[in-house]
Enzyme design. Sequence first.
Site, PDB file in Angstrom:
ATOM      1  N   CYS A   1     -18.691  39.301   3.729  1.00  0.00           N
ATOM      2  CA  CYS A   1     -18.725  39.240   5.198  1.00  0.00           C
ATOM      3  C   CYS A   1     -19.127  37.870   5.736  1.00  0.00           C
ATOM      4  CB  CYS A   1     -19.674  40.301   5.734  1.00  0.00           C
ATOM      5  SG  CYS A   1     -19.345  41.954   5.095  1.00  0.00           S
TER       6      CYS A   1
ATOM      7  N   HIS B   1     -21.046  38.420  12.580  1.00  0.00           N
ATOM      8  CA  HIS B   1     -20.214  39.317  11.767  1.00  0.00           C
ATOM      9  C   HIS B   1     -20.160  40.677  12.449  1.00  0.00           C
ATOM     10  CE1 HIS B   1     -18.602  41.854   8.758  1.00  0.00           C
ATOM     11  NE2 HIS B   1     -19.756  42.378   8.403  1.00  0.00           N
TER      12      HIS B   1
ATOM     13  N   ASN C   1     -15.225  46.991  10.946  1.00  0.00           N
ATOM     14  CA  ASN C   1     -15.741  45.931  10.075  1.00  0.00           C
ATOM     15  C   ASN C   1     -14.595  45.420   9.207  1.00  0.00           C
ATOM     16  OD1 ASN C   1     -16.924  44.382   8.063  1.00  0.00           O
ATOM     17  ND2 ASN C   1     -18.641  45.769   7.729  1.00  0.00           N
TER      18      ASN C   1
END
Length: 312
Positions: A113, A238, A268
Amino acid sequence: MNGSRIAAVGHYQPAKILTNEDLAGLVDTSDEWIRSRVGIRTRHIAGPDEPVDELAAHAAAKALAAAGLTPADIDLVLVATSTAVDRSPNMAARVAARLGIPRAATMDLNVVCAGFTHALATADHAVRAGGASRVLVIGADKMSEVTDWSDRTTCVLVGDGAGAAVVEAADEPAIGPVLWGSVPEMGNAVRIEGTPPRFAQEGQSVYRWATTRLPPIARKACERAGLEPADLAGVVLHQANLRIIEPLAQKIGAVNAVVARDVTESGNTSAASIPLAFSKLVEQGALTTGDPVLLFGFGGNLSYAGQVVRCP
């Protein structure tokens, strides 16, 4: 040249949209349950005929067009991804082949990430050192391919997509010094492992770490850029969970900034999440040329990396 800058950005998402209602037909969940815990409404899911390098190439082509450049102008391609199926050729080489980029150096970075902000720092360093003049930096992941769609704790979180930036030499630095690091002893808190590989995480551990440990680190990234958090025009964290993004932005002290909340419609997307959200804010006109924007990635490996950049 004394530094580097982001000349342009671009993003791409697959056409298929998976809603919370769709997921409620697959696992024991509901729209209310998902929204209240992670803030996600929808996510884009790539088909079996849409590999990671195709997502990446679409986003990269848009960034190149926005910069007014051709593939031949690029001499380094960096792809941040943790969902590459094959070991070789790497994603960067495949993107270069798709776009017709000749003779470029090609490298993948797997920092999950935090991959894009690591890759952006690497591009900045390469340009400053004279190793490259124009760099294509891409974050791309196909999280749907590493997800157990019977596990409601993870399948509600993920989406697929890609975001890209063109980095080039500049008279004045427009990509600030990176602040990066990791917490190796907590590396197992976010995992993509096994055969076949599957995404898993210790959600509460990640939440506590992100909301308590990261704010002073992110503030230090601003300090390295010579700015106060209140000077920021934008914050792109993120896109993991809205319940992490909102308190983290508040604790950083970015009181005047537009805060990216793309997680609500994209889920995500791992390494794609920051460039995807950043590109959308630029496209929407929420940020303007020269605006200082904090990009801050965190997650897999319990790694983090952030820098303040000037909006293209």
